[in-house]
Design a protein around this motif. Structure first.
Motif, PDB file in Angstrom:
ATOM      1  N   GLY A  94       0.821  -1.198   0.000  1.00 24.52           N
ATOM      2  CA  GLY A  94       0.000   0.000   0.000  1.00 24.52           C
ATOM      3  C   GLY A  94       0.856   1.249   0.000  1.00 24.52           C
ATOM      4  O   GLY A  94       2.046   1.206   0.297  1.00 24.52           O
ATOM      5  N   GLY A  95       0.206   2.357  -0.322  1.00 19.34           N
ATOM      6  CA  GLY A  95       0.954   3.594  -0.469  1.00 19.34           C
ATOM      7  C   GLY A  95       1.380   4.225   0.832  1.00 19.34           C
ATOM      8  O   GLY A  95       2.292   5.068   0.840  1.00 19.34           O
ATOM      9  N   SER A  96       0.751   3.853   1.931  1.00 24.93           N
ATOM     10  CA  SER A  96       1.137   4.447   3.199  1.00 24.93           C
ATOM     11  C   SER A  96       1.152   3.408   4.298  1.00 24.93           C
ATOM     12  O   SER A  96       0.423   2.404   4.230  1.00 24.93           O
ATOM     13  CB  SER A  96       0.177   5.583   3.586  1.00 24.93           C
ATOM     14  N   PHE A  97       1.982   3.634   5.288  1.00 19.23           N
ATOM     15  CA  PHE A  97       2.104   2.708   6.410  1.00 19.23           C
ATOM     16  C   PHE A  97       0.764   2.522   7.104  1.00 19.23           C
ATOM     17  O   PHE A  97       0.351   1.409   7.403  1.00 19.23           O
ATOM     18  CB  PHE A  97       3.141   3.260   7.377  1.00 19.23           C
ATOM     19  N   GLY A  98       0.067   3.597   7.330  1.00 17.70           N
ATOM     20  CA  GLY A  98      -1.196   3.516   8.048  1.00 17.70           C
ATOM     21  C   GLY A  98      -2.262   2.759   7.285  1.00 17.70           C
ATOM     22  O   GLY A  98      -3.050   2.020   7.865  1.00 17.70           O
ATOM     23  N   SER A  99      -2.290   2.922   5.980  1.00 16.19           N
ATOM     24  CA  SER A  99      -3.343   2.292   5.188  1.00 16.19           C
ATOM     25  C   SER A  99      -3.213   0.783   5.170  1.00 16.19           C
ATOM     26  O   SER A  99      -4.218   0.069   5.104  1.00 16.19           O
ATOM     27  CB  SER A  99      -3.336   2.845   3.762  1.00 16.19           C
ATOM     28  N   VAL A 100      -2.000   0.257   5.243  1.00 14.35           N
ATOM     29  CA  VAL A 100      -1.798  -1.185   5.109  1.00 14.35           C
ATOM     30  C   VAL A 100      -2.181  -1.920   6.396  1.00 14.35           C
ATOM     31  O   VAL A 100      -2.141  -3.132   6.470  1.00 14.35           O
ATOM     32  CB  VAL A 100      -0.351  -1.491   4.683  1.00 14.35           C
TER      33      VAL A 100
END
Length: 119
Positions: A94-100
């Motif tokens: 995913g594009g961001s740590f938080g999103s994954v």
């Protein structure tokens, strides 16, 4: 982006396995697992630079996520396995740590690899 996971298998309780996932691109990477008839659940995530990691409470202290960007590979070292860890494991990007941390935030999924832990 193609993700190729490997390393699943069968092991007895208390044993260890290491999952690998070949990837490409500058993504945060994670691992999820899925039990039969259940939704995928978050296991661990690592930032692209490898400096930030986060684990689910179920695996914290037993599993370690790491990555080798030179080899475009992410790892999940699983120790002290229990039968409750039996599931199909998926790597995710995913594009961001938080999103994954959430399945709805994953941009790319790899094919699952089965982990079976016997008592």
């Amino acid at each position: 982006v193609q993700l190729q996971a490997s390393g699943g298998g069968s092991v007895q309780a208390g044993g260890s396995l290491r999952l690998s996932c070949e990837t490409s691109g500058r993504y945060s990477m994670g691992w999820f697992r899925q039990y039969p008839s259940k939704e995928r659940e978050f296991v661990a995530v690592i930032s692209y630079n490898g400096l930030t990691k986060y684990y689910s409470e179920a695996v914290k202290g037993r599993f370690t996520i790491s990555r080798d960007n030179a080899k475009n590979t992410v790892f999940l070292q699983m120790n002290s396995l229990t039968p409750e860890d039996t599931a199909v494991y998926y790597c995710a990007a995913g594009g961001s740590f938080g999103s994954v941390r959430y399945s709805y935030g994953v941009d790319y999924w790899g094919k699952g690899t089965q982990v079976t832990v016997s008592s």
